[in-house]
Design a protein around this motif. Structure first.
Motif, PDB file in Angstrom:
ATOM      1  N   GLN A   9       0.823  -1.204   0.000  1.00 46.10           N
ATOM      2  CA  GLN A   9       0.000   0.000   0.000  1.00 46.10           C
ATOM      3  C   GLN A   9       0.861   1.258   0.000  1.00 46.10           C
ATOM      4  OE1 GLN A   9      -2.787   0.263   3.227  1.00 46.10           O
ATOM      5  NE2 GLN A   9      -3.491   2.312   2.679  1.00 46.10           N
ATOM      6  N   GLN A  10       1.914   1.246   0.794  1.00 45.65           N
ATOM      7  CA  GLN A  10       2.794   2.410   0.862  1.00 45.65           C
ATOM      8  C   GLN A  10       3.462   2.675  -0.479  1.00 45.65           C
ATOM      9  OE1 GLN A  10       6.271   2.071   3.383  1.00 45.65           O
ATOM     10  NE2 GLN A  10       6.208   4.243   3.912  1.00 45.65           N
ATOM     11  N   VAL A  11       3.924   1.614  -1.131  1.00 43.39           N
ATOM     12  CA  VAL A  11       4.573   1.775  -2.437  1.00 43.39           C
ATOM     13  C   VAL A  11       3.590   2.357  -3.452  1.00 43.39           C
ATOM     14  CG1 VAL A  11       5.657   0.569  -4.370  1.00 43.39           C
ATOM     15  CG2 VAL A  11       6.258  -0.040  -2.030  1.00 43.39           C
ATOM     16  N   ARG A  12       2.347   1.859  -3.447  1.00 50.35           N
ATOM     17  CA  ARG A  12       1.341   2.390  -4.367  1.00 50.35           C
ATOM     18  C   ARG A  12       1.111   3.876  -4.130  1.00 50.35           C
ATOM     19  NH1 ARG A  12      -2.168  -2.116  -3.114  1.00 50.35           N
ATOM     20  NH2 ARG A  12      -3.563  -0.612  -2.113  1.00 50.35           N
ATOM     21  N   GLU A  13       0.969   4.252  -2.861  1.00 51.82           N
ATOM     22  CA  GLU A  13       0.719   5.654  -2.536  1.00 51.82           C
ATOM     23  C   GLU A  13       1.882   6.538  -2.965  1.00 51.82           C
ATOM     24  OE1 GLU A  13       0.013   5.607   1.633  1.00 51.82           O
ATOM     25  OE2 GLU A  13      -2.072   4.938   1.450  1.00 51.82           O
ATOM     26  N   ILE A  14       3.096   6.046  -2.744  1.00 52.48           N
ATOM     27  CA  ILE A  14       4.290   6.820  -3.092  1.00 52.48           C
ATOM     28  C   ILE A  14       4.372   7.043  -4.604  1.00 52.48           C
ATOM     29  CG2 ILE A  14       6.819   6.704  -3.218  1.00 52.48           C
ATOM     30  CD1 ILE A  14       6.735   5.376  -0.436  1.00 52.48           C
ATOM     31  N   VAL A  15       4.195   5.975  -5.373  1.00 58.43           N
ATOM     32  CA  VAL A  15       4.299   6.088  -6.830  1.00 58.43           C
ATOM     33  C   VAL A  15       3.134   6.897  -7.396  1.00 58.43           C
ATOM     34  CG1 VAL A  15       4.349   4.795  -8.992  1.00 58.43           C
ATOM     35  CG2 VAL A  15       5.648   3.982  -7.027  1.00 58.43           C
ATOM     36  N   ASP A  16       1.934   6.678  -6.853  1.00 57.52           N
ATOM     37  CA  ASP A  16       0.769   7.446  -7.304  1.00 57.52           C
ATOM     38  C   ASP A  16       0.959   8.943  -7.064  1.00 57.52           C
ATOM     39  OD1 ASP A  16      -0.540   5.228  -8.203  1.00 57.52           O
ATOM     40  OD2 ASP A  16      -1.866   5.034  -6.466  1.00 57.52           O
ATOM     41  N   ALA A  17       1.714   9.281  -6.015  1.00 60.58           N
ATOM     42  CA  ALA A  17       1.940  10.683  -5.676  1.00 60.58           C
ATOM     43  C   ALA A  17       2.950  11.354  -6.601  1.00 60.58           C
ATOM     44  CB  ALA A  17       2.399  10.808  -4.227  1.00 60.58           C
ATOM     45  N   GLY A  18       3.610  10.563  -7.454  1.00 57.82           N
ATOM     46  CA  GLY A  18       4.558  11.133  -8.400  1.00 57.82           C
ATOM     47  C   GLY A  18       5.991  11.209  -7.906  1.00 57.82           C
ATOM     48  N   VAL A  19       6.304  10.467  -6.839  1.00 56.22           N
ATOM     49  CA  VAL A  19       7.685  10.442  -6.331  1.00 56.22           C
ATOM     50  C   VAL A  19       8.572   9.773  -7.374  1.00 56.22           C
ATOM     51  CG1 VAL A  19       9.183   9.526  -4.520  1.00 56.22           C
ATOM     52  CG2 VAL A  19       6.928  10.434  -3.938  1.00 56.22           C
ATOM     53  N   ALA A  20       9.735  10.364  -7.624  1.00 58.53           N
ATOM     54  CA  ALA A  20      10.593   9.895  -8.713  1.00 58.53           C
ATOM     55  C   ALA A  20      11.454   8.696  -8.348  1.00 58.53           C
ATOM     56  CB  ALA A  20      11.487  11.042  -9.195  1.00 58.53           C
ATOM     57  N   ALA A  21      11.751   8.499  -7.058  1.00 56.42           N
ATOM     58  CA  ALA A  21      12.581   7.369  -6.659  1.00 56.42           C
ATOM     59  C   ALA A  21      12.232   6.944  -5.241  1.00 56.42           C
ATOM     60  CB  ALA A  21      14.067   7.719  -6.743  1.00 56.42           C
ATOM     61  N   VAL A  22      12.260   5.628  -5.013  1.00 57.51           N
ATOM     62  CA  VAL A  22      12.005   5.055  -3.691  1.00 57.51           C
ATOM     63  C   VAL A  22      13.253   4.290  -3.269  1.00 57.51           C
ATOM     64  CG1 VAL A  22      10.525   3.556  -2.325  1.00 57.51           C
ATOM     65  CG2 VAL A  22       9.561   4.822  -4.254  1.00 57.51           C
ATOM     66  N   LEU A  23      13.789   4.634  -2.087  1.00 58.36           N
ATOM     67  CA  LEU A  23      15.026   4.030  -1.603  1.00 58.36           C
ATOM     68  C   LEU A  23      14.776   3.308  -0.282  1.00 58.36           C
ATOM     69  CD1 LEU A  23      17.390   7.102  -2.209  1.00 58.36           C
ATOM     70  CD2 LEU A  23      16.786   5.286  -3.807  1.00 58.36           C
ATOM     71  N   PRO A  24      14.638   1.975  -0.295  1.00 56.96           N
ATOM     72  CA  PRO A  24      14.455   1.228   0.956  1.00 56.96           C
ATOM     73  C   PRO A  24      15.717   1.297   1.817  1.00 56.96           C
ATOM     74  CG  PRO A  24      13.803  -0.079  -0.955  1.00 56.96           C
ATOM     75  CD  PRO A  24      14.547   1.100  -1.472  1.00 56.96           C
ATOM     76  N   HIS A  25      15.536   1.494   3.112  1.00 57.98           N
ATOM     77  CA  HIS A  25      16.673   1.617   4.015  1.00 57.98           C
ATOM     78  C   HIS A  25      17.573   0.391   3.984  1.00 57.98           C
ATOM     79  CE1 HIS A  25      15.715   5.153   6.884  1.00 57.98           C
ATOM     80  NE2 HIS A  25      15.087   5.333   5.750  1.00 57.98           N
ATOM     81  N   ASP A  26      16.956  -0.809   3.897  1.00 62.37           N
ATOM     82  CA  ASP A  26      17.766  -2.020   4.022  1.00 62.37           C
ATOM     83  C   ASP A  26      18.696  -2.253   2.841  1.00 62.37           C
ATOM     84  OD1 ASP A  26      15.876  -2.686   2.152  1.00 62.37           O
ATOM     85  OD2 ASP A  26      15.061  -4.400   3.231  1.00 62.37           O
ATOM     86  N   GLY A  27      18.445  -1.583   1.719  1.00 65.30           N
ATOM     87  CA  GLY A  27      19.328  -1.756   0.568  1.00 65.30           C
ATOM     88  C   GLY A  27      20.086  -0.498   0.192  1.00 65.30           C
TER      89      GLY A  27
END
Length: 206
Positions: A85-103
């Motif tokens: 759900q969080q990933v969907r919300e982030i991408v739907d909001a137009g965020v250009a990049a998602v960086l997971p802490h663990d990687g």
């Protein structure tokens, strides 16, 4: 010809050590740090800011989107635990990049922020997979509606090319590339390039 100005970034993270580490990595790579915050306090100043790098916790996503609305500032977010759900919300909001802490590494941080500055969108493969079902459900016409030119542009988007890179590769003008991308997003009922790439990958269109 005047030298190109180094990209500017504002770094937001609740953890002071993590925040300062990101600042140090970006500064060493030649970025200009315009400011720092925790929980978006103090409020980032987005005027002439290339990238707002923020931690997507609580209401931060909605607040960050409102902050950059109407400006050319692009959003990059870090996430601790990336739920579907969080990933969907982030991408739907137009965020250009998602960086997971663990990687997250110094190299991946710099590479992703640099890619975003050039106009690209970046999403780790495991996060991209989580979008596939969602974008399939929300697509209206689907990949079958895309013509050859649109598929070519979408394929290069999937490979990480920005608008200029696509224009050079296909020998189009940048304006043409932007128009084609707009048409692709409209046909697929996608708000972002990442969504369009996810859908086309699932359907085998690229």
């Amino acid at each position: 010809m005047q030298p190109q100005k180094p990209p500017s970034v504002w770094v937001d993270n609740n953890h002071a050590i993590v925040r300062r580490g990101m600042v140090a990595c970006l500064q060493q790579a030649g970025f200009v740090i315009r400011g720092e915050s925790a929980g978006l306090a103090p409020t980032p100043v987005v005027g002439r800011l290339d990238v707002l790098l923020f931690e997507s916790e609580g209401t931060a996503l909605r607040r960050a989107v409102r902050l950059v609305a109407g400006s050319p500032t692009r959003l990059v977010t870090t996430v601790r635990i990336a739920t579907e759900q969080q990933v969907r919300e982030i991408v739907d909001a137009g965020v250009a990049a998602v960086l997971p802490h663990d990687g997250l590494t110094p190299e991946s941080l710099v590479a992703n922020v640099r890619a975003v500055v050039t106009g690209a969108v970046t999403l780790p493969g495991d996060l991209l997979a989580r979008l596939l079902t969602h974008v399939t459900r929300t697509a209206s016409l689907g990949p079958a509606a895309l013509n050859a030119r649109e598929r070519s542009v979408l394929r290069l988007l999937a490979e990480g090319f920005d608008t200029r890179g696509i224009a050079e590769d296909l020998r189009f003008s940048e304006r043409t590339v932007k128009n084609v991308v707009h048409d692709v997003l409209t046909k697929l009922n996608c708000r972002t390039r990442a969504q369009a790439v996810a859908l086309a990958t699932r359907e085998g269109a690229i």
